[in-house]
Design an enzyme around this catalytic site. Structure first.
Site, PDB file in Angstrom:
ATOM      1  N   GLU A 161     -45.828  26.564   4.637  1.00  0.00           N
ATOM      2  CA  GLU A 161     -45.065  25.834   3.438  1.00  0.00           C
ATOM      3  C   GLU A 161     -45.135  26.377   2.092  1.00  0.00           C
ATOM      4  OE1 GLU A 161     -45.127  21.474   5.888  1.00  0.00           O
ATOM      5  OE2 GLU A 161     -46.499  21.557   4.022  1.00  0.00           O
ATOM      6  N   GLU A 355     -44.486  22.576  12.736  1.00  0.00           N
ATOM      7  CA  GLU A 355     -45.214  21.145  12.437  1.00  0.00           C
ATOM      8  C   GLU A 355     -44.028  19.902  12.549  1.00  0.00           C
ATOM      9  OE1 GLU A 355     -47.081  20.510   8.997  1.00  0.00           O
ATOM     10  OE2 GLU A 355     -48.200  22.460   8.705  1.00  0.00           O
TER      11      GLU A 355
END
Length: 449
Positions: A161, A355
């Site tokens: 991320e 995720e």
């Protein structure tokens, strides 16, 4: 149902579960520093104990085994394997070696994330991602990790991320290090972060036989409210657009285009012509080293429609939809259909969802169990959409976030995403109903309507 070789996994991150922040020569990270500042963490907690997985990793691997996953995604704490003198730390290295050996004992494949936000504070003190030497530090770190885990790990994710690293850490300042950057500094940090990725890819290819490599951004896909080619195309273009006036550091394309397409988008050069970093041909060649998968963290999305003039409009009724127990998570299963579809259309690489999960209000009931029907429904709905898109594009895997409740960054210990409930006072783990549901999904090889 998914293909027989589908990756069914669960995921965690080092700072969120390990604890033992002062044990075995681990050095201080930017999250240790951030949690020391008053008011940064919702409940005032930190990563000192959390799940205590540094000590209890065998218990956690047993939970993974009983869950039936074939893969486990976890991150390495940079400051646990490299000491304060920038030398390898044998004690920290041994922990990850032992963890990988324990996983392999149960035929669970380790998926290692090299960087999940916990930059050593000593490197932040040298300028962090504004320091042009940071990619050399990262290359050295990758060299140490890949040598230490030789023969144990073949699957690597370089960076998790980047949007949270840059936007949340240096623009919104809700995450560590919480230092505000201007546009020029943000673009400089992004470029150095991507160079870290490129140098890590080269080291992994050099040191790891039969390696697979990915990069794990996050995104919030635009979901068309109805099936219309014009609406789809506008949603697709908006998903990859850059808008300097609105959270551009959260963009998909600003990170993924240089990696998969070899350059920043044209829009990037036009929007930021007054504050571009120094970008060389050699930099772009480095950043675009070939990798194997598009990893993507997708939890939610936004619905869009067209107005009478065919302009794209975000739908207000988003706010009437069910939400998870955290302010950014609206439940939008079709995000797991459209996100992978957009990404494959642009970058033409197999997709792995690195995720996906639900933050829920979880507690131990009078019967001693943790009943979380909302999470079961969430997993079911989202995996139906992933199954649907897997019939159209190559989808190779899914990692549920998270194996267990943990330190949820600036929310501290107040928010729970886990399949396993953690009592933070005792350290006890209790598999939730969703744990057993996901176990059944894995056993069956997918979900059914």
């Amino acid at each position: 149902m998914f293909q027989k070789d589908f990756i069914f996994g669960a995921a965690t991150a080092a700072y969120q579960i390990e604890g033992s922040i002062n044990k075995d020569n681990r050095v201080k990270s930017i999250w240790d520093t951030f949690t020391e500042k008053e008011g940064t963490i919702m409940d005032g907690s930190d990563g000192s104990i959390v799940c205590d997985s540094y000590i209890k990793y065998k218990d956690d691997v047993k939970l993974l085994h009983e869950l039936g996953v074939n893969s486990y995604r976890f991150s390495i704490a940079w400051g646990r394997v490299i000491d304060c003198n920038n030398e390898p730390n044998p004690l920290g290295i041994k922990y990850y070696q032992d963890l990988c050996k324990e996983l392999l004992k149960y035929n669970i494949k380790p998926y290692v994330t090299l960087y999940h936000w916990d930059l050593p504070q000593r490197l932040m003190d040298k300028g962090g991602f504004l320091n042009d030497e940071i990619s050399d530090y990262f290359m050295y770190y990758t060299e140490i990790v890949t040598q230490a885990l030789d023969g144990l790990v073949s699957d690597y994710i370089t960076i998790n991320e980047p949007q949270c690293i840059i936007f949340m850490g240096h623009d919104a300042c809700l995450f560590a290090p919480g230092i505000k950057y201007n546009d020029k500094e943000i673009l400089h940090a992004i470029h150095n972060l991507l160079k870290c990725h490129g140098k890590a890819v080269k080291i992994i290819r050099k040191n790891v036989k039969n390696s697979t490599i990915g990069f794990a951004p996050c995104s919030r896909p635009l979901v068309p409210v109805h099936d219309d080619p014009i609406l789809y195309q506008k949603c697709y273009l908006k998903y990859f657009s850059l808008d300097r006036s609105f959270e551009y550091a959260n963009s998909v394309a600003i990170y993924s285009d240089p990696i998969f397409l070899g350059d920043y988008p044209k829009e990037y050069y036009l929007q930021f012509k007054d504050c571009l970093p120094n970008i060389t041909k050699e930099d772009l060649e480095l950043i675009s080293q070939p990798i194997d998968y598009i990893y993507q963290n997708i939890y939610t999305g936004n619905y869009y429609s067209l107005d009478k003039d065919n302009n794209l409009v975000k739908n207000d009724f988003d706010f009437g939809y069910p939400e998870g127990n955290i302010d950014w998570l609206q439940i939008m299963p079709k995000a797991l259909y459209y996100g992978p579809k957009y990404l494959y259309e642009r970058y033409k690489k197999p997709i792995i969802i690195s995720e996906n999960g639900l933050c829920n209000v979880d507690f131990v009931s009078l019967d001693g169990k943790v009943h979380d029907p909302q999470r079961i429904d969430y997993i079911h709905r989202y995996m139906l959409e992933l199954d649907k898109v897997s019939k159209e594009i190559p989808v190779k895997g899914y990692f549920y976030w998270s194996l267990m409740d943990n330190f949820e960054w600036n929310c501290g210990l107040k928010k729970r995403f886990g399949l396993v409930y953690v009592d933070y006072k005792t350290g006890n783990r209790i598999p939730k109903d969703s744990y057993y549901y996901y176990k059944d999904v894995i056993k069956r090889g997918g979900v059914e309507w």
